[in-house]
Design a protein around this motif. Structure first.
Motif: not given
Length: 416
Positions: A4-5, A351-354, A376-382
């Motif tokens: 999701i962006i 899992p969801v990346a945002i 920008f910010l990125i949050l992925r599971p890893e």
């Protein structure tokens, strides 16, 4: 993985003295974006390549990783795709605003609040009087519409009206960049001149004036180009089998269509401060059931910036955070102020990346777009968090990802 962006159009800004020398993002109460910034990692993204105007068509297309030197054709063809107009190879498509002129000045690039139903009446009226075998107007949304000229030239210098609020409009009329484009430039100036006479006399505009509203008393064509050739997101990223775009803005719908994304319409989504934030959040969640990637675009902050309205821009940023991002995160298993703050983001067990970012700054002091890199910010599971404490321009500049360009952001975010 689901992706999701969340795009807050124009929400980046400059430092503002009345905000204790902070930016809007630094001053606004944004607990959900701040949480994502702390859990994720930040950086800056140069969304406007050197030599390009900082328009939303350039910036949003760049965010999705498209090389502007290859795909850029102006805003008009994107508007055409959004409203389902199939362009012939020689059709010049131009964004066509209704604007409000007051004497020698361009008072308002959007006529204040112009409803689409009223705009459609005016578009039909213009077609009755000005259309021909080579000229046709098409209704878009609110003040944003389309002009198609068969056999027209794109070698025309046209100034976006939102770049010249309260400036002498006659200094910014279309001009040919080469001899072969002179007939198209003359045609555009003739159409604009004729529209001023026609629209000023229309009963709808007379009613707007009597009600204290800005009249839609001229057209303003700009952003002309021809149909672009673009690979779709699923073609470029095969693990993204299907994607969607959620927006109230025709331009973004057009980019989405060319990018192979399904366009999702949300009732009450206006493109203004009163848009349906909660509806967009719910639509994004529903889209995730059948889509791997969802691009959620919110225009409100950009419009507040163009209006030079600081209080409204602060409110739109807080609305994005608390009325769209908060319910979205809660549905994904994460809620600020609870023991789920650090829970993994999941949707139906996946899992969801945002990612969260603006497309460009629209400083309230300047009232138009600028080309500085955006946070920008990125949050992925890893994702391993960096030192960000909240979501802002300054924290982005200190972020682990540094300053990205071209397709680096989208490849980083959508990596399998």
């Amino acid at each position: 993985m689901k992706y999701i962006i969340i795009l807050g159009d124009g929400m980046a800004d400059w430092k503002i003295e009345s905000l204790a020398n902070r930016t809007v993002l630094e001053a606004a109460h944004t607990p959900n974006m701040d949480l994502l910034a702390r859990r994720g990692a930040m950086g800056l993204l140069q969304t406007v390549p050197e030599g390009f105007h900082p328009g939303s068509e350039v910036a949003n297309s760049s965010i999705l990783g498209y090389d502007q030197k290859v795909v850029f054709q102006g805003r008009g063809p994107l508007e055409a795709a959004s409203i389902g107009i199939d362009l012939d190879p020689t059709d010049l498509a131009m964004r066509c605003n209704f604007v409000s002129l007051q004497g020698d000045l361009l008072k308002n690039h959007s006529c204040g609040r112009l409803e689409t139903a009223d705009a459609d009446i005016l578009i039909r009226y213009l077609n009755e009087h000005l259309s021909s075998e080579s000229v046709r107007f098409y209704t878009g949304t609110q003040y944003r519409h389309l002009l198609v000229i068969k056999g027209g030239s794109s070698r025309i210098a046209c100034t976006p009206p939102h770049d010249i609020p309260l400036k002498p409009w006659a200094e910014y009329l279309p001009q040919a960049l080469e001899t072969a484009a002179e007939p198209t430039a003359r045609l555009l100036c003739d159409l604009m001149r004729a529209s001023r006479h026609l629209l000023a006399a229309h009963p709808l505009n007379k009613m707007r004036v009597s009600n204290g509203q800005d009249p839609a008393n001229s057209i303003w064509p700009w952003g002309g180009g021809f149909r672009p050739a673009m690979q779709t997101i699923p073609q470029r990223f095969p693990h993204i089998r299907r994607g969607a775009v959620i927006t109230a803005v025709d331009l973004i719908r057009g980019i989405g269509r060319y990018a192979g994304l399904d366009v999702i319409h949300v009732p009450g989504a206006t493109g203004l401060w009163d848009t349906n934030y909660e509806g967009k959040a719910q639509a994004a969640l529903e889209a995730l059931r059948e889509h791997d990637f969802v691009y959620v675009h919110v225009e409100a902050s950009d419009e507040a910036g163009h209006d030079g309205d600081l209080a409204q821009k602060l409110q739109t940023v807080e609305n994005l955070d608390q009325r769209l991002i908060a319910p979205l995160l809660k549905a994904l298993g994460c809620e600020v102020g609870t023991d789920t703050e650090n829970a993994p983001l999941t949707f139906d067990g996946e899992p969801v990346a945002i990612a969260v970012l603006p497309d460009h700054p629209t400083p309230v002091a300047y009232r138009t777009h600028t080309a500085e890199p955006v946070p920008f910010l990125i949050l992925r599971p890893e994702t391993v968090p960096d030192a960000a404490s909240h979501y802002s321009e300054a924290e982005g500049a200190k972020g682990r990802y540094g300053t990205l360009q071209g397709d680096e952001f989208i490849r980083l975010f959508l990596e399998k």
